[in-house]
Design a protein around this motif. Structure first.
Motif, PDB file in Angstrom:
ATOM      1  N   THR A  61       0.851  -1.195   0.000  1.00  9.97           N
ATOM      2  CA  THR A  61       0.000   0.000   0.000  1.00  9.97           C
ATOM      3  C   THR A  61       0.882   1.240   0.000  1.00  9.97           C
ATOM      4  O   THR A  61       1.878   1.283   0.719  1.00  9.97           O
ATOM      5  CB  THR A  61      -0.828   0.044   1.306  1.00  9.97           C
ATOM      6  OG1 THR A  61      -1.491  -1.194   1.431  1.00  9.97           O
ATOM      7  CG2 THR A  61      -1.824   1.183   1.293  1.00  9.97           C
ATOM      8  N   SER A  99      -9.378   5.471   7.688  1.00  5.29           N
ATOM      9  CA  SER A  99      -8.237   4.567   7.796  1.00  5.29           C
ATOM     10  C   SER A  99      -6.916   5.295   7.617  1.00  5.29           C
ATOM     11  O   SER A  99      -5.864   4.757   7.854  1.00  5.29           O
ATOM     12  CB  SER A  99      -8.347   3.449   6.763  1.00  5.29           C
ATOM     13  OG  SER A  99      -8.105   3.969   5.481  1.00  5.29           O
ATOM     14  N   GLN A 141      -6.672   2.650  10.710  1.00  7.10           N
ATOM     15  CA  GLN A 141      -6.263   1.234  10.687  1.00  7.10           C
ATOM     16  C   GLN A 141      -5.016   0.999   9.840  1.00  7.10           C
ATOM     17  O   GLN A 141      -4.251   0.076  10.099  1.00  7.10           O
ATOM     18  CB  GLN A 141      -7.420   0.368  10.205  1.00  7.10           C
ATOM     19  CG  GLN A 141      -8.059   0.898   8.932  1.00  7.10           C
ATOM     20  CD  GLN A 141      -9.266   0.097   8.515  1.00  7.10           C
ATOM     21  OE1 GLN A 141      -9.137  -1.057   8.147  1.00  7.10           O
ATOM     22  NE2 GLN A 141     -10.436   0.715   8.555  1.00  7.10           N
ATOM     23  N   ALA A 142      -4.803   1.851   8.823  1.00  7.73           N
ATOM     24  CA  ALA A 142      -3.609   1.678   7.999  1.00  7.73           C
ATOM     25  C   ALA A 142      -2.341   2.106   8.730  1.00  7.73           C
ATOM     26  O   ALA A 142      -1.239   1.874   8.254  1.00  7.73           O
ATOM     27  CB  ALA A 142      -3.750   2.479   6.707  1.00  7.73           C
ATOM     28  N   ARG A 189      -1.267  -0.519  12.831  1.00  9.01           N
ATOM     29  CA  ARG A 189      -0.509  -1.783  12.753  1.00  9.01           C
ATOM     30  C   ARG A 189      -0.183  -2.075  11.300  1.00  9.01           C
ATOM     31  O   ARG A 189      -0.830  -1.542  10.383  1.00  9.01           O
ATOM     32  CB  ARG A 189      -1.281  -2.937  13.386  1.00  9.01           C
ATOM     33  CG  ARG A 189      -2.480  -3.444  12.596  1.00  9.01           C
ATOM     34  CD  ARG A 189      -3.189  -4.542  13.355  1.00  9.01           C
ATOM     35  NE  ARG A 189      -3.769  -4.005  14.591  1.00  9.01           N
ATOM     36  CZ  ARG A 189      -4.939  -3.376  14.649  1.00  9.01           C
ATOM     37  NH1 ARG A 189      -5.668  -3.224  13.570  1.00  9.01           N
ATOM     38  NH2 ARG A 189      -5.402  -2.885  15.790  1.00  9.01           N
ATOM     39  N   SER A 223      -0.081  -4.236   7.943  1.00  6.60           N
ATOM     40  CA  SER A 223      -0.917  -5.248   7.310  1.00  6.60           C
ATOM     41  C   SER A 223      -0.080  -6.501   7.038  1.00  6.60           C
ATOM     42  O   SER A 223       1.155  -6.470   7.112  1.00  6.60           O
ATOM     43  CB  SER A 223      -1.468  -4.707   5.990  1.00  6.60           C
ATOM     44  OG  SER A 223      -0.394  -4.545   5.069  1.00  6.60           O
ATOM     45  N   GLU A 224      -0.773  -7.559   6.683  1.00  2.43           N
ATOM     46  CA  GLU A 224      -0.095  -8.801   6.305  1.00  2.43           C
ATOM     47  C   GLU A 224       0.906  -8.535   5.169  1.00  2.43           C
ATOM     48  O   GLU A 224       2.059  -8.963   5.206  1.00  2.43           O
ATOM     49  CB  GLU A 224      -1.163  -9.809   5.856  1.00  2.43           C
ATOM     50  CG  GLU A 224      -0.722 -11.238   5.896  1.00  2.43           C
ATOM     51  CD  GLU A 224      -0.404 -11.708   7.315  1.00  2.43           C
ATOM     52  OE1 GLU A 224       0.559 -12.454   7.447  1.00  2.43           O
ATOM     53  OE2 GLU A 224      -1.104 -11.299   8.274  1.00  2.43           O
ATOM     54  N   GLN A 225       0.435  -7.765   4.188  1.00  3.67           N
ATOM     55  CA  GLN A 225       1.267  -7.451   3.023  1.00  3.67           C
ATOM     56  C   GLN A 225       2.512  -6.645   3.434  1.00  3.67           C
ATOM     57  O   GLN A 225       3.624  -6.877   2.944  1.00  3.67           O
ATOM     58  CB  GLN A 225       0.414  -6.630   2.049  1.00  3.67           C
ATOM     59  CG  GLN A 225       1.023  -6.379   0.711  1.00  3.67           C
ATOM     60  CD  GLN A 225       0.257  -5.301  -0.055  1.00  3.67           C
ATOM     61  OE1 GLN A 225      -0.074  -4.241   0.485  1.00  3.67           O
ATOM     62  NE2 GLN A 225      -0.026  -5.576  -1.318  1.00  3.67           N
ATOM     63  N   GLN A 226       2.317  -5.715   4.352  1.00  2.76           N
ATOM     64  CA  GLN A 226       3.460  -4.923   4.818  1.00  2.76           C
ATOM     65  C   GLN A 226       4.445  -5.774   5.615  1.00  2.76           C
ATOM     66  O   GLN A 226       5.660  -5.580   5.540  1.00  2.76           O
ATOM     67  CB  GLN A 226       2.972  -3.748   5.671  1.00  2.76           C
ATOM     68  CG  GLN A 226       2.332  -2.639   4.852  1.00  2.76           C
ATOM     69  CD  GLN A 226       1.723  -1.578   5.741  1.00  2.76           C
ATOM     70  OE1 GLN A 226       1.056  -1.888   6.734  1.00  2.76           O
ATOM     71  NE2 GLN A 226       1.940  -0.323   5.394  1.00  2.76           N
TER      72      GLN A 226
END
Ligand SMILES: *[C@@H]1O[C@H](CO)[C@@H](O)[C@H](O)[C@H]1NC(C)=O
Ligand SMILES: *[C@@H]1O[C@H](CO)[C@@H](O)[C@H](O)[C@H]1NC(C)=O
Length: 312
Positions: A35, A265, A272-273, A276, A278-281
């Protein structure tokens, strides 16, 4: 930079231990997709965001005021300081590093409050260190909290591109949940706020600085490869500046907080971004750390008899 002396000692030690320098050609990679957090925020013009900090005659604005070229020559380096102090937020700049032989040149984008808390200052550093090889730069990240200058928390990485060819984005998320360092939106390091050891987390308002300076003594094996002014001036270009978060005023209160309009976000403090990864990050961060990190204080047992508590 009052604590430069301590840093000289440590860095001398560190650099001594990491002699294996991979040729830069071998480390240019295509990073995993992530992202683009930098897309969420408006770009500030240099004048909107910053005042001169030092070396004013070496600061040039171009691009209708959206780009600052900061030069280092024999007489001085130069630097900008944010007009506002922030108590948490998202901070980013697109930086193009000086080409040519850059040994000893340090380009920094960092947060600090050493001016108002000289003995208990906090600091979050991105430092781009010129090396003795042409176009060979590394990114050093560091965190100090509450005056902990005797415990440097450095992590160093090779970059996966030539940072002198074009601008790349260097960003910091700093909120009550974690501090994250990002390069072109790839998180390379996450430092979590752990309430079990509050004193290791930067938690007082800070200003944002963009600087270029002569780090000959500090950054190059104790002065082994000093800045070679034959190649001066060294010019670092700062563009696409983003500073979004809560602005703090001198009366000790938070006076205003900015968010990207209407997108919850993308609140850098609580969205939310931002609270924490993300899985991708996480996948991307793992990639960067496996392939490109070459020093972490958490692995330096010769320096620390007992590793700092967050290293578990
Ligand atoms: C330059 O910046 C000013 C103020 O931000 C803006 O009004 C103007 O349109 C810009 N000019 C160009 C050529 O981009
Ligand atoms: C920060 O340091 C000061 C002075 O050393 C100390 O009094 C204070 O308790 C520390 N704060 C935290 C959160 O540890």
């Amino acid at each position: 930079m009052a604590f430069l002396q301590e840093r000289i000692l440590f860095s001398g030690l560190l650099i001594f231990c990491m002699t294996a320098v991979v040729s830069s050609r071998n480390r240019y990679y295509t990073p995993p997709p992530v992202t683009h957090l930098t897309d969420y925020f408006p770009h500030l013009s240099i004048d909107q965001g910053f005042s001169n900090f030092f070396g004013g005659s070496n600061i040039q604005l171009t691009g209708n005021g959206s780009v600052a070229n900061l030069a280092l020559d024999k007489s001085a380096g130069s630097g900008l300081v944010s007009k506002n102090k922030y108590y948490y937020g998202f901070f980013s700049a697109a930086i193009k590093l000086p080409s040519g032989l850059s040994s000893g040149v340090v380009v920094a984008f960092y947060l600090s409050n050493a001016d108002i808390f000289p003995h208990t200052h906090d600091e979050i550093d991105i430092e781009l260190l010129g090396h003795d090889k042409r176009n060979d730069w590394v990114i050093q990240t560091n965190i100090y909290a509450n005056g902990s200058v005797s415990t440097g928390r450095e992590e160093k990485f090779y970059l996966w591109f030539d940072p002198t060819e074009e601008h790349h984005q260097y960003s910091i998320i700093w909120n009550n949940h974690h501090t994250v360092f990002l390069v072109d939106n790839i998180p390379v390091r996450e430092f979590r706020h752990n309430s079990a050891f509050p004193s290791v987390y930067p938690s007082k308002p800070m200003s944002i600085y963009a600087t270029i300076w002569d780090g000959s003594q500090w950054a190059t094996h104790g002065g082994k490869y000093p800045v070679n002014y034959k190649y001066a001036p060294f010019v670092a270009s700062f563009a696409d500046v983003e500073m979004s978060g809560c602005i703090w005023n001198s009366k000790g209160s938070v006076s205003s907080c900015s968010k990207a309009a209407g997108v919850s976000s993308s609140d850098p403090l609580e969205g939310q971004a931002f609270v924490r990864l993300s899985e991708q990050q996480m996948v991307a961060m793992d990639w960067a750390r496996r392939k490109l990190m070459f020093y972490s204080y958490c692995k330096d047992s010769s320096r620390f008899k007992i590793l700092p508590p967050e290293c578990k």
